[in-house]
Design a protein around this motif. Sequence first.
Motif, PDB file in Angstrom:
ATOM      1  N   TRP A   1       0.842  -1.210   0.000  1.00 17.43           N
ATOM      2  CA  TRP A   1       0.000   0.000   0.000  1.00 17.43           C
ATOM      3  C   TRP A   1       0.871   1.250   0.000  1.00 17.43           C
ATOM      4  CZ3 TRP A   1      -0.555   3.966   3.597  1.00 17.43           C
ATOM      5  CH2 TRP A   1      -1.656   4.810   3.426  1.00 17.43           C
ATOM      6  N   ASN A   2       1.892   1.275   0.837  1.00 20.07           N
ATOM      7  CA  ASN A   2       2.748   2.452   0.916  1.00 20.07           C
ATOM      8  C   ASN A   2       3.571   2.641  -0.351  1.00 20.07           C
ATOM      9  OD1 ASN A   2       2.807   3.971   3.654  1.00 20.07           O
ATOM     10  ND2 ASN A   2       2.583   1.830   4.235  1.00 20.07           N
ATOM     11  N   ILE A   3       4.061   1.556  -0.921  1.00 18.92           N
ATOM     12  CA  ILE A   3       4.830   1.676  -2.159  1.00 18.92           C
ATOM     13  C   ILE A   3       3.938   2.159  -3.301  1.00 18.92           C
ATOM     14  CG2 ILE A   3       6.078   0.347  -3.905  1.00 18.92           C
ATOM     15  CD1 ILE A   3       7.167  -1.347  -1.583  1.00 18.92           C
ATOM     16  N   LEU A   4       2.714   1.620  -3.365  1.00 22.48           N
ATOM     17  CA  LEU A   4       1.785   2.077  -4.400  1.00 22.48           C
ATOM     18  C   LEU A   4       1.492   3.560  -4.243  1.00 22.48           C
ATOM     19  CD1 LEU A   4      -0.140   1.432  -6.768  1.00 22.48           C
ATOM     20  CD2 LEU A   4      -1.927   1.054  -5.056  1.00 22.48           C
ATOM     21  N   PHE A   5       1.273   4.007  -3.012  1.00 27.42           N
ATOM     22  CA  PHE A   5       0.965   5.424  -2.816  1.00 27.42           C
ATOM     23  C   PHE A   5       2.151   6.318  -3.191  1.00 27.42           C
ATOM     24  CE2 PHE A   5      -3.042   6.669  -0.522  1.00 27.42           C
ATOM     25  CZ  PHE A   5      -3.750   5.559  -0.958  1.00 27.42           C
ATOM     26  N   GLY A   6       3.367   5.839  -2.973  1.00 27.72           N
ATOM     27  CA  GLY A   6       4.519   6.597  -3.442  1.00 27.72           C
ATOM     28  C   GLY A   6       4.498   6.741  -4.951  1.00 27.72           C
ATOM     29  N   TYR A   7       4.209   5.632  -5.660  1.00 23.88           N
ATOM     30  CA  TYR A   7       4.119   5.688  -7.119  1.00 23.88           C
ATOM     31  C   TYR A   7       2.964   6.564  -7.576  1.00 23.88           C
ATOM     32  CZ  TYR A   7       2.645   4.328 -11.794  1.00 23.88           C
ATOM     33  OH  TYR A   7       2.218   4.372 -13.093  1.00 23.88           O
ATOM     34  N   LEU A   8       1.798   6.421  -6.934  1.00 21.35           N
ATOM     35  CA  LEU A   8       0.639   7.223  -7.330  1.00 21.35           C
ATOM     36  C   LEU A   8       0.925   8.712  -7.203  1.00 21.35           C
ATOM     37  CD1 LEU A   8      -2.345   5.265  -5.696  1.00 21.35           C
ATOM     38  CD2 LEU A   8      -1.536   5.169  -8.057  1.00 21.35           C
ATOM     39  N   THR A   9       1.670   9.086  -6.181  1.00 21.97           N
ATOM     40  CA  THR A   9       2.006  10.501  -5.996  1.00 21.97           C
ATOM     41  C   THR A   9       2.769  11.029  -7.203  1.00 21.97           C
ATOM     42  OG1 THR A   9       2.158  10.091  -3.615  1.00 21.97           O
ATOM     43  CG2 THR A   9       3.092  12.148  -4.436  1.00 21.97           C
ATOM     44  N   VAL A  10       3.745  10.244  -7.649  1.00 18.72           N
ATOM     45  CA  VAL A  10       4.543  10.660  -8.812  1.00 18.72           C
ATOM     46  C   VAL A  10       3.691  10.657 -10.078  1.00 18.72           C
ATOM     47  CG1 VAL A  10       6.542  10.075 -10.235  1.00 18.72           C
ATOM     48  CG2 VAL A  10       6.666   9.812  -7.747  1.00 18.72           C
ATOM     49  N   PHE A  11       2.932   9.581 -10.290  1.00 18.17           N
ATOM     50  CA  PHE A  11       2.123   9.467 -11.504  1.00 18.17           C
ATOM     51  C   PHE A  11       1.104  10.600 -11.604  1.00 18.17           C
ATOM     52  CE2 PHE A  11      -1.903   8.186 -13.400  1.00 18.17           C
ATOM     53  CZ  PHE A  11      -1.509   7.851 -14.685  1.00 18.17           C
ATOM     54  N   LEU A  12       0.379  10.859 -10.525  1.00 17.56           N
ATOM     55  CA  LEU A  12      -0.718  11.821 -10.589  1.00 17.56           C
ATOM     56  C   LEU A  12      -0.234  13.269 -10.656  1.00 17.56           C
ATOM     57  CD1 LEU A  12      -3.170  10.206  -8.001  1.00 17.56           C
ATOM     58  CD2 LEU A  12      -3.483  10.332 -10.489  1.00 17.56           C
ATOM     59  N   PHE A  13       0.769  13.620  -9.866  1.00 18.74           N
ATOM     60  CA  PHE A  13       1.106  15.035  -9.720  1.00 18.74           C
ATOM     61  C   PHE A  13       2.318  15.469 -10.533  1.00 18.74           C
ATOM     62  CE2 PHE A  13      -1.284  13.842  -5.918  1.00 18.74           C
ATOM     63  CZ  PHE A  13      -2.282  14.791  -5.941  1.00 18.74           C
ATOM     64  N   ILE A  14       3.174  14.529 -10.935  1.00 16.80           N
ATOM     65  CA  ILE A  14       4.268  14.851 -11.856  1.00 16.80           C
ATOM     66  C   ILE A  14       3.885  14.444 -13.279  1.00 16.80           C
ATOM     67  CG2 ILE A  14       6.669  14.398 -12.461  1.00 16.80           C
ATOM     68  CD1 ILE A  14       6.336  16.076  -9.955  1.00 16.80           C
ATOM     69  N   GLY A  15       3.299  13.268 -13.422  1.00 15.82           N
ATOM     70  CA  GLY A  15       2.892  12.815 -14.749  1.00 15.82           C
ATOM     71  C   GLY A  15       1.706  13.563 -15.306  1.00 15.82           C
ATOM     72  N   HIS A  16       0.873  14.136 -14.429  1.00 20.81           N
ATOM     73  CA  HIS A  16      -0.327  14.869 -14.850  1.00 20.81           C
ATOM     74  C   HIS A  16      -0.453  16.137 -14.012  1.00 20.81           C
ATOM     75  CE1 HIS A  16      -0.931  10.708 -16.114  1.00 20.81           C
ATOM     76  NE2 HIS A  16      -1.665  11.189 -17.102  1.00 20.81           N
ATOM     77  N   PRO A  17       0.449  17.081 -14.243  1.00 21.93           N
ATOM     78  CA  PRO A  17       0.513  18.280 -13.393  1.00 21.93           C
ATOM     79  C   PRO A  17      -0.709  19.175 -13.550  1.00 21.93           C
ATOM     80  CG  PRO A  17       2.033  18.476 -15.244  1.00 21.93           C
ATOM     81  CD  PRO A  17       1.501  17.079 -15.278  1.00 21.93           C
ATOM     82  N   ASN A  18      -0.977  19.919 -12.512  1.00 18.74           N
ATOM     83  CA  ASN A  18      -2.109  20.850 -12.538  1.00 18.74           C
ATOM     84  C   ASN A  18      -1.997  21.850 -13.677  1.00 18.74           C
ATOM     85  OD1 ASN A  18      -3.049  19.599 -10.221  1.00 18.74           O
ATOM     86  ND2 ASN A  18      -2.130  21.101  -8.830  1.00 18.74           N
ATOM     87  N   ALA A  19      -0.792  22.298 -13.947  1.00 15.89           N
ATOM     88  CA  ALA A  19      -0.596  23.326 -14.974  1.00 15.89           C
ATOM     89  C   ALA A  19      -0.890  22.821 -16.377  1.00 15.89           C
ATOM     90  CB  ALA A  19       0.840  23.854 -14.910  1.00 15.89           C
ATOM     91  N   ASP A  20      -0.969  21.513 -16.550  1.00 20.25           N
ATOM     92  CA  ASP A  20      -1.233  20.938 -17.886  1.00 20.25           C
ATOM     93  C   ASP A  20      -2.693  20.560 -18.088  1.00 20.25           C
ATOM     94  OD1 ASP A  20       1.424  21.284 -18.350  1.00 20.25           O
ATOM     95  OD2 ASP A  20       1.935  19.150 -18.471  1.00 20.25           O
ATOM     96  N   GLY A  21      -3.575  21.065 -17.247  1.00 20.96           N
ATOM     97  CA  GLY A  21      -4.995  20.814 -17.434  1.00 20.96           C
ATOM     98  C   GLY A  21      -5.553  19.677 -16.615  1.00 20.96           C
TER      99      GLY A  21
END
Length: 614
Positions: A345-365
């Motif tokens: 669970w913790n490892i997945l949440f670390g990955y999700l953080t990167v995927f959601l907020f770096i891979g799909h940044p707020n500034a890109d829509g």
Amino acid sequence: MGFKEGDFPPVDPGPFLEKPLFERTKTLALHWVEYGFGSPKMIPTTYVVKVVLVYLIAGTAIATHSSGVGPFWDIGGWWDQPIVWQKLVLWTVLLEAIGIAGSWGPIAGKFKPMTGGVVFWARPGTIRLRPWKRVPFTDGNRRTGLDVVLYLGLLVSLLIAVVSPGQMGAGLDVARPEVSSGLVPPVLVVASIVLLVLCGLRDKTIFLAARGEQYLPAMIFFTSLGFVDMIVAAKLLIAIVWIGAGISKFGYHFTHVVAPMVSNSPCVPSCALKRASYRDFPRDIRPSRSASLLAHVGGSAVEIVTPLVLLFSTDTRLTLAAVALMVVFHLFITSTFPLAVPLEWNILFGYLTVFLFIGHPNADGFAVWNISSPLLGVAIVAGLVFFPILGNLRPDLVSFLPSMRQYAGNWASALWAFAPGAEAKLNTIPHRPTVNQVDQLQAMGYPPEVAEITMQQTIAWRSMHSQGRGLFSVLAARLPDLEERTVREAEFACNSLIGFNFGDGHLHDEDLIAAVQERVGFAPGEWIIVWVESQPIHKRTQSYKVIDAALGVIERGTWKVEDAVDAQPWLPDGPIDLDVTWRAAGPAADAASAAGGGEGDATAGSDVPSPAAR
């Protein structure tokens, strides 16, 4: 601590077991301060190997190969692919549902076998715990052939979704035109959703073990939202999980989690560093200021402030810093090997953080203000916060997992007290795939005295938490024959009965006790349970029950949380004050009194203005 040899408490087992309960508790709690469970390094190494091979390598290889991206060792080729994100979520649900992710292995009290889950849930006749008695077609507490079919169907549906190729849709081609791997076909995820809900209505244990409170909303988003809305909803989901957990750490409880958690970490080798989490070892092992700082700054503040930054920041550097902080946060939790061992669970949440907020940044829509409809955003937030709000106000109605109170220390908990020889009766439960943990240890070659002390370490661990002092106080105040009894930590013991526990006392409340009693038939006084509910966010007390397996609830009352956290784990000043609000009368009271269930002339069902019990 060696690789194969642990740090067993420095006691002579035979004479030690003759000592009074609270003297033993003190010795074992002081040992926990410096060595935790004292597990040999082989144990955490086993978990690391499992996570690396089964979760990271196998899961990523299957997700990337079946999606036409990768190969899996080329992280740059797949880390931001939406279908890989979806499949890693589904892979995690699959492993949790099988029982080889959280609450697995010896740290979680599973010695032989090391897996619960499928060993219990794919076997007719085992104990089943329905969440709501009013739901049609869920009567009973025995697992049927239908339950097994539904459960195995859930596992198969999840595996099919993970290995199937993607398909384009949900506006992915517009939002991410460079992506050609598509998304998991929604119909496959719908099948998993339906089966998870049906399994959960029949047995709440499976739903909670699959972490349905977090992954089910994500699965619903996969099937019902356009791609941009899907990403925004996932951001709201992970932020609410973090913020809910952060808010749940307010108050006294969490500091009492941090200190013994750090003590048990194999990544903190220095006894001096571990002792620093306590006020004045060995005289006073209440948490120190440094433990409080770690709990409320490194815990509460990080989990509340950082998600808000991630939700609303459009600054690349600020977002990157916030992502790094949350990744480190989850890696730190992983490194402590908490007793529920939610490593995946913790490892997945670390990955999700990167995927959601770096891979799909707020500034890109992909910001919350880019959701297709404000009403949709409000509906998503309302749905996600409903159970956390209800669970904090009425914890008796909601498991602490849907309440988003993960590892906050504010748990429903229990201790079991068996008359001499009565615990062995649990081994007569039909269809049970295992035996009591003390017997599991002996089957592995532990001498009986060593196995017993190993299990008593778990009640010492419980005594170091806030609710443990209250539970031990009820035992001491209500059982004059306590020294003759065998005391067990219910979270651990529950694992051997239903195949799972994650610190949720609702999995070993009256429903489980009644199911066991139906199969075993304890005599009055043979099995006494002291059980406490989580503290509501707006109250300063916790409500407890005394339960006789043969008679039901025989006493209710409360204690002040401040009193519990002010006491030492071994209660040198005696039990904390207990306010009895109800006590059984008639034959139940007579039998309970004979078993040590307490005194008093209260009438059944009445409110009792009782003086503090000591």
